[in-house]
Design a protein around this motif. Structure first.
Motif, PDB file in Angstrom:
ATOM      1  N   ALA A  87       0.827  -1.209   0.000  1.00 31.62           N
ATOM      2  CA  ALA A  87       0.000   0.000   0.000  1.00 31.62           C
ATOM      3  C   ALA A  87       0.861   1.258   0.000  1.00 31.62           C
ATOM      4  O   ALA A  87       0.456   2.294  -0.527  1.00 31.62           O
ATOM      5  N   ARG A  88       2.049   1.165   0.602  1.00 34.72           N
ATOM      6  CA  ARG A  88       2.923   2.332   0.616  1.00 34.72           C
ATOM      7  C   ARG A  88       3.610   2.525  -0.717  1.00 34.72           C
ATOM      8  O   ARG A  88       3.929   3.631  -1.115  1.00 34.72           O
ATOM      9  N   ASN A  89       3.831   1.406  -1.445  1.00 39.32           N
ATOM     10  CA  ASN A  89       4.618   1.444  -2.663  1.00 39.32           C
ATOM     11  C   ASN A  89       3.713   1.650  -3.865  1.00 39.32           C
ATOM     12  O   ASN A  89       3.071   0.714  -4.360  1.00 39.32           O
ATOM     13  N   ARG A  90       3.670   2.883  -4.350  1.00 38.38           N
ATOM     14  CA  ARG A  90       2.719   3.187  -5.435  1.00 38.38           C
ATOM     15  C   ARG A  90       3.125   2.538  -6.751  1.00 38.38           C
ATOM     16  O   ARG A  90       2.343   2.450  -7.681  1.00 38.38           O
ATOM     17  N   LEU A  91       4.382   2.089  -6.854  1.00 35.32           N
ATOM     18  CA  LEU A  91       4.833   1.500  -8.106  1.00 35.32           C
ATOM     19  C   LEU A  91       4.606  -0.003  -8.137  1.00 35.32           C
ATOM     20  O   LEU A  91       4.854  -0.656  -9.142  1.00 35.32           O
ATOM     21  N   HIS A  92       4.117  -0.543  -7.050  1.00 36.91           N
ATOM     22  CA  HIS A  92       3.899  -1.993  -7.012  1.00 36.91           C
ATOM     23  C   HIS A  92       2.735  -2.352  -7.925  1.00 36.91           C
ATOM     24  O   HIS A  92       1.718  -1.642  -7.945  1.00 36.91           O
ATOM     25  N   PRO A  93       2.836  -3.404  -8.659  1.00 33.21           N
ATOM     26  CA  PRO A  93       1.734  -3.759  -9.585  1.00 33.21           C
ATOM     27  C   PRO A  93       0.427  -4.053  -8.854  1.00 33.21           C
ATOM     28  O   PRO A  93      -0.644  -3.821  -9.405  1.00 33.21           O
ATOM     29  N   GLU A  94       0.459  -4.517  -7.597  1.00 26.99           N
ATOM     30  CA  GLU A  94      -0.792  -4.843  -6.888  1.00 26.99           C
ATOM     31  C   GLU A  94      -1.264  -3.686  -6.015  1.00 26.99           C
ATOM     32  O   GLU A  94      -2.170  -3.862  -5.176  1.00 26.99           O
ATOM     33  N   HIS A  95      -0.612  -2.516  -6.183  1.00 26.03           N
ATOM     34  CA  HIS A  95      -0.883  -1.396  -5.277  1.00 26.03           C
ATOM     35  C   HIS A  95      -2.368  -1.060  -5.175  1.00 26.03           C
ATOM     36  O   HIS A  95      -2.943  -0.986  -4.076  1.00 26.03           O
ATOM     37  N   LEU A  96      -3.022  -0.915  -6.318  1.00 24.37           N
ATOM     38  CA  LEU A  96      -4.417  -0.462  -6.289  1.00 24.37           C
ATOM     39  C   LEU A  96      -5.333  -1.494  -5.662  1.00 24.37           C
ATOM     40  O   LEU A  96      -6.244  -1.158  -4.898  1.00 24.37           O
ATOM     41  N   GLU A  97      -5.097  -2.762  -5.991  1.00 20.65           N
ATOM     42  CA  GLU A  97      -5.947  -3.805  -5.426  1.00 20.65           C
ATOM     43  C   GLU A  97      -5.817  -3.838  -3.900  1.00 20.65           C
ATOM     44  O   GLU A  97      -6.813  -3.930  -3.164  1.00 20.65           O
ATOM     45  N   VAL A  98      -4.561  -3.736  -3.433  1.00 18.37           N
ATOM     46  CA  VAL A  98      -4.356  -3.804  -1.985  1.00 18.37           C
ATOM     47  C   VAL A  98      -4.980  -2.597  -1.287  1.00 18.37           C
ATOM     48  O   VAL A  98      -5.614  -2.709  -0.236  1.00 18.37           O
ATOM     49  N   LEU A  99      -4.824  -1.444  -1.953  1.00 29.52           N
ATOM     50  CA  LEU A  99      -5.432  -0.236  -1.400  1.00 29.52           C
ATOM     51  C   LEU A  99      -6.938  -0.417  -1.258  1.00 29.52           C
ATOM     52  O   LEU A  99      -7.546  -0.091  -0.216  1.00 29.52           O
ATOM     53  N   ALA A 100      -7.534  -0.926  -2.322  1.00 26.13           N
ATOM     54  CA  ALA A 100      -8.988  -1.115  -2.308  1.00 26.13           C
ATOM     55  C   ALA A 100      -9.385  -2.080  -1.203  1.00 26.13           C
ATOM     56  O   ALA A 100     -10.382  -1.881  -0.504  1.00 26.13           O
ATOM     57  N   GLU A 101      -8.580  -3.107  -1.025  1.00 23.08           N
ATOM     58  CA  GLU A 101      -8.891  -4.104  -0.010  1.00 23.08           C
ATOM     59  C   GLU A 101      -8.779  -3.495   1.398  1.00 23.08           C
ATOM     60  O   GLU A 101      -9.639  -3.696   2.255  1.00 23.08           O
ATOM     61  N   MET A 102      -7.703  -2.742   1.587  1.00 25.04           N
ATOM     62  CA  MET A 102      -7.504  -2.174   2.922  1.00 25.04           C
ATOM     63  C   MET A 102      -8.494  -1.056   3.228  1.00 25.04           C
ATOM     64  O   MET A 102      -8.956  -0.905   4.356  1.00 25.04           O
TER      65      MET A 102
END
Lengths: 269, 427
Positions: free
Chosen positions: B15-30
């Motif tokens: 969630a902290r790493n905006r360049l991570h490919p799963e960033h948006l999904e994890v954000l949405a989940e959290m």
């Protein structure tokens, strides 16, 4: 003095009423004290009771006018125990009551001048070893040395008490109002003055007395950490939502809820 | 439900790493479907996404609620923030002295007058932080109070027994005398109220041989005084102020001090070592006398049944008042329409009432009427309109037809009276 003549022949109850000089709340004129006058009225309304009035205090011209107010209620004389100003009247009153030995001592709840602490009846009762009851509204009966009385409680309630005589009793403002004072009897009546050694009230001399200051109004203090809560509390119209709301209930259910509340508050007798 | 917060460090890192490919999904989940508006950055700083805050209002415009109430409500999974008790706990182990308070407890609970008095006792006890005193509350008979600790009581002496249930001032004074002998408090504080406090205080002062200060409304520290305090008391039927040294026995008026609100105290129970003496009372309590509620003046009535425009069945209303044993009141409309006499009008233009229980039947609650019932403890509203101001003020509102509900209440109370009668007969 028809009243005294009648009761002395019966040799019935001996009632002493302690009277003081009152002060009109608006005009500040000396007058008969309201509660003391009610006490006199209560004593006069007892059948075959010998009533005598005792006043201890200074003897100014104002005071005489006020004491004549009691004479105008149909009393022959007032026993006036002369005291210097600023004296403690309790020892003088104790002596006077020991001499006259009444069965019942009536007086107002508290004086309208001076300290007005309402302590005198309690001090007298302690010194004489008699019981004291406060806030009398009515004397129902006196039989065989036991008085049955009604005590006035707040909210118009009454409590029935039985007290063994001799006793001291203070009269509440809810007792029957005093009869009017008639001018002629007030002139004709006698103020039987008697000198008595005065005991100075030393403690009272140290006090600083001033006209009553208006008491500060209590502020509504909201103790809250956040400005939002403080604003909400300041701007709140009425505390809504705290109560219970019963809608769509049958009248029986509603009545049951009200009944439970009334019972919990203890207002159902 | 489990209250433990489970953290997933890996997801937090994503969630902290905006360049991570799963960033948006994890954000949405959290964030539970929302865009994450706030997170802890890698250096420990709180980072905010300004585009993610707020919500779309009814007009389609984005609104931002900065009070935090909206977000707290919408955040899923966030536990409701409990209002935390921030009051400081105070325990006084070895008090330097005691300040005794005898609350009157009308209705079994601390009245506001009692709380003010306890606040005054705290002023006396806490004056010297090096040598704090303890506040001792002496309670007679059964009571319903549970929050003595919040009111500022350090020591609680409960004197139980049948002897304290009725009006027996001599027994109470004897009990207070034994408290004086054993604990020897530095000050005695009693409420100067017509409910019994003033009388008890005067009896106690005379018995202890102390000259009390009556009708005290203010105390101040005063180094010149032998007790270290001076007080201001009303004298001469309230027309003069007497400034004097504070004596041992103090009878104080209501609002003599602020009640305790910032601290919690121990309210530790204490017992008397010796049994209370038996006193042969010369005053016998024969119990309260039933008075006609109609003869009680409206301003001092304890229980008022008040009628307004919503009452149609006036005979039923009068009957209900009689069965309930309540004093009758009325709103302005009922008086103007001639259904009730003028001296029964409640409100700013009529009588300001101080009832403990006020039942408003068919009164919607004009502001003048609500002003008149400001000092009532419990308000019950019977009304057809559930949005009316009286229903907002009331502690219990019953929505329905006033006549039917009153009739049901009368039946219920008559049944209760019958049961009581049967119990009495059986006993």
């Amino acid at each position: 003095m028809p009243h005294n003549a009648k009761s002395s022949s019966h040799a019935g109850l001996n009632v002493a009423v302690l009277v003081s000089v009152g002060r009109h709340p608006l005009t500040a004129r000396a007058r008969r004290a309201d509660q003391d006058a009610r006490a006199v009225e209560m004593a006069l309304s007892m059948s075959d009771a010998a009533v005598h009035l005792i006043h201890a205090g200074g003897n100014g011209s104002d005071n005489e006018e006020a004491l004549r107010g009691y004479l105008g209620m149909g009393i022959g004389e007032v026993n006036l125990i002369k005291q210097s100003s600023g004296a403690d009247v309790v020892p003088a009153l104790i002596n006077a009551l020991r001499d006259t030995a009444p069965q019942l001592v009536l007086t107002g709840t508290r004086a309208e001048t001076g300290e007005g602490s309402g302590l005198v009846p309690y001090l007298l009762a302690e010194a004489l070893g008699w019981p004291v009851i406060n806030g009398l509204a009515q004397v129902e009966s006196i039989e065989q040395g036991v008085a049955t009385v009604l005590q006035a409680l707040p909210r118009g309630k009454r409590r029935r008490l039985r007290v063994r005589l001799p006793a001291v009793a203070t009269v509440d403002s809810s007792a029957p109002a005093a009869r009017q004072s008639a001018f002629g009897p007030a002139r004709r009546g006698e103020l039987a003055a008697r000198a008595c050694a005065s005991v100075p009230d030393e403690l009272q001399a140290q006090w600083q007395v001033q006209p009553a200051r208006k008491r500060p109004k209590r502020l509504k203090i909201i103790k809250s950490a956040s400005a939002r809560d403080r604003f909400k509390a300041a701007a709140a119209k009425a505390d809504s939502g705290s109560g219970q709301l019963l809608s769509d209930v049958s009248p029986e259910q509603g009545a049951e809820a009200i009944f439970a509340l009334l019972k919990e508050e203890g207002v159902l007798r | 439900m489990n209250d433990i917060v489970r953290r997933d460090p890996r997801k937090e890192w994503i969630a902290r790493n905006r360049l991570h490919p799963e960033h948006l999904e994890v954000l949405a989940e959290m964030g539970g479907g929302d865009l994450h508006s706030e997170w802890i950055g890698p250096s420990g700083l709180t980072r905010r996404n300004p585009h993610a805050v707020g919500f779309i209002g009814p007009n389609g415009i984005k609104r931002i609620d900065r009070s935090g109430a909206q977000q707290a409500a919408t955040q899923p999974g966030s536990r409701q923030a409990q209002p935390k008790d921030t009051r400081r706990r105070v325990e006084i182990e070895t008090p330097a002295f005691l300040v005794a308070v005898v609350p009157v407890l009308p209705g079994g609970r601390l009245s506001s007058h009692d709380r003010d008095l306890l606040g005054l006792a705290r002023q006396l006890a806490d004056a010297d932080p090096e040598r704090p005193g303890a506040v001792l509350a002496i309670v007679f008979g059964a009571h319903k109070e549970t929050v003595f600790d919040e009111a500022g009581v350090d020591r609680l002496l409960e004197l139980q027994g049948d002897a304290f249930s009725g009006y027996l001032p001599e027994t109470r004074i004897a009990a207070l005398q034994s408290v004086e002998r054993e604990l020897a408090p530095r000050h005695w504080l009693l409420p100067d109220s017509p409910l019994g406090g003033g009388e008890l205080g005067r009896r106690l002062a005379v018995r202890l041989g102390e000259r009390p200060a009556t009708q005290v409304w203010q105390i101040e520290a005063d180094a010149a005084s032998e007790t270290g305090w001076r007080c201001t008391a009303r004298g001469a039927a309230g027309t003069s102020d007497i400034i004097r040294h504070l004596p041992r026995v103090v009878l104080a008026l209501a609002e003599c001090a602020e009640p305790v609100s910032e601290t919690r105290h121990a309210a530790q129970p204490v017992e008397l070592a010796q049994a209370l003496p038996d006193v042969l009372g010369r005053i016998e309590d024969m119990g309260e006398v039933a008075v006609d509620p109609a003869s009680v003046s409206l301003s001092e009535a304890e229980f008022i049944l008040s009628a307004g425009n919503g009452v149609k069945d006036w005979d039923g209303f009068h009957h209900a008042a009689q069965v309930l044993g309540a004093t009758e009141g009325a709103s302005r409309v009922a008086v103007d329409d001639g259904f009730m006499p003028r001296d029964r009008q409640v409100g700013a233009t009529g009588t300001w009432v101080s009832a403990r229980v006020y039942v408003a039947v068919g009164i919607s609650g004009a502001i003048q009427h609500l002003q008149g019932i400001q000092s009532c403890d419990k308000v019950v509203a019977i009304n057809l309109d559930e949005g009316c101001d009286m229903a907002k003020r009331a502690d219990l509102s019953v929505i329905g037809d006033a006549g039917e509900i009153l009739a049901a209440l009368v039946t219920r109370i008559e049944r209760y009276r019958e049961q009581q009668q049967e119990n009495r007969d059986a006993a």
